[in-house]
Design a protein around this motif. Structure first.
Motif, short mmCIF file in Angstrom:
data_model
loop_
_atom_site.label_atom_id
_atom_site.label_comp_id
_atom_site.label_asym_id
_atom_site.label_seq_id
_atom_site.Cartn_x
_atom_site.Cartn_y
_atom_site.Cartn_z
N PRO A 47 0.45 -1.37 -0.04
CA PRO A 47 -0.01 -0.28 -0.18
C PRO A 47 0.74 1.59 -0.26
N ARG A 112 -10.53 -3.63 -10.57
CA ARG A 112 -9.01 -3.69 -10.45
C ARG A 112 -8.54 -2.61 -10.83
N LYS A 150 -9.84 -0.18 0.49
CA LYS A 150 -8.70 -1.02 0.23
C LYS A 150 -8.20 0.05 1.33
N TRP A 151 -8.23 1.52 1.38
CA TRP A 151 -7.23 1.99 2.46
C TRP A 151 -7.83 1.37 3.63
N ASN A 153 -7.87 -1.49 4.60
CA ASN A 153 -8.43 -3.16 4.73
C ASN A 153 -9.45 -3.57 4.61
N GLN A 159 -15.64 -4.30 0.40
CA GLN A 159 -15.20 -3.13 -0.66
C GLN A 159 -16.15 -3.33 -1.90
#
Length: 360
Positions: A47, A112, A150-151, A153, A159
């Motif tokens: 990350p 993605r 994502k930040w 987790n 997500q």
């Protein structure tokens, strides 16, 4: 001089200008190391969004837009935009919902590509918003939701659901007349009351689909205008009663609405929006954890973007002090001069430039 490069833009032979560290402050690549392909690939799985590279001082050439826009990204964005627009129209006009079409939009390749870290941030700022403002806004919020997931987790499922909630955040506005949505003057109290109904409209619309069983998505769409101090709508809920998705989407919605061109208002500098968000955090309106995380990570991802300055010059963001949430960047102008906007308050960033504006 030090210049921040997005990880995907690193090249072998570049000299690291500052230690690259992981979240536990362990040095991954030391200052002064010459990058190799192996070292670059090792960063792609972590990350880490950007790396400071040592470069000689020189005047900065403004690249053409072909160097600012990623063809694969814009192609994916355009494809998803068209599919989302059709889905909105089918649901709003005919009450039809195609779960397979949503699955196609949420295909892993699309997910993605569109939520690819710093590249996603630079691309959604570099692209001009062509077509429907509503669809672009919902798609941008969905992309930002993917980044936040994502930040934070979050699990892959969370997500996925957060992105869907972001994509549908304003679908309720499909039931509001364009005369009100596109009004350039100040809304009357009655008109604003109509606008505020979009959260309930959106909740009701997706409540007629297979998404109705997903409480996270339903609450996210309904509650993205609720505020932690109870001043929001539609139900004036306090923080404890606002869902996690509702508190996250409130921040993303505000950011994209202010940082992008609207029918009735010109886009603002992201750093002006950060200041507004931070004030709302301090005043108890927005969630502190989510708000600070969003500002710090998005601020980081803005390194390298081209900006319009209030003194008429153009420049590129080359450094941001990430130790302070309200820090302003250092900008290198096209003349090669450096302006620390923390120390030079008479000069401000007016906006992030789109690729078309940079090459004009």
């Amino acid at each position: 001089m030090l210049k921040a490069y997005a990880v995907e833009n690193l090249r072998p032979g570049m000299v690291v200008g500052r230690d690259v560290m992981d979240g536990d402050m362990n040095v991954l690549i030391g200052q002064g190391i010459n990058l190799t392909l192996e070292l670059i690939y090792s960063l792609l799985d972590r990350p880490i969004f950007s790396v400071y590279i040592e470069e000689e001082d020189e005047a900065v050439d403004i690249p053409g837009k072909e160097f600012l826009l990623d063809d694969a990204y814009t192609s994916c964005y355009d494809t998803v935009y068209r599919k989302l627009k059709l889905m909105f129209e089918n649901l709003a006009e005919r009450g039809e919902f195609d779960a397979a079409a949503l699955q196609d939009i949420m295909d892993e390749k699309n997910f993605r590509e569109l939520c690819d870290g710093a590249k996603a941030v630079s691309q959604i700022h570099n692209m001009a918003r062509e077509g429907s403002y509503l669809i672009n806004h919902c798609l941008h919020v969905g992309i930002l939701a993917g980044l936040m997931g994502k930040w934070l987790n979050l699990s892959i499922l969370d997500q996925y659901n957060l992105v869907i909630a972001g994509l549908f955040i304003d679908i309720g506005k499909m039931r509001i007349s364009s005369e009100i949505l596109e009004k350039k003057g100040r809304l009357t109290e009655a008109e604003f009351d109509v606008i505020k109904k979009h959260t309930q409209f959106g909740h009701d619309m997706i409540g007629m689909t297979t998404l109705s069983a997903n409480r996270d998505i339903m609450d996210g769409v309904l509650q993205h205008h609720e505020r932690c101090d109870g001043s929001g709508y539609p139900n004036g809920l306090p923080r404890a009663q606002i869902s996690r998705f509702g508190r996250i989407l409130a921040i993303l919605d505000i950011y994209d609405a202010m940082a992008g061109d609207r029918i009735f208002a010109k886009r603002r500098s992201p750093f002006d929006v950060f200041a507004i968000l931070y004030d709302d955090i301090l005043n108890g309106k927005l969630d502190t954890e989510y708000g600070v995380l969003f500002i710090k990570n998005l601020c980081h991802a803005l390194n390298g973007n081209w900006v319009q300055l209030s003194n008429g010059e153009r420049g590129r963001i080359v450094y941001i002090d990430e130790s302070r949430v309200n820090s302003l960047p250092v900008v290198q102008t096209t003349k090669g001069e450096f302006i620390d906007l923390n120390a030079t308050r008479q000069v401000k960033i007016e906006s992030i430039l789109t690729a078309a504006e940079v090459s004009a």
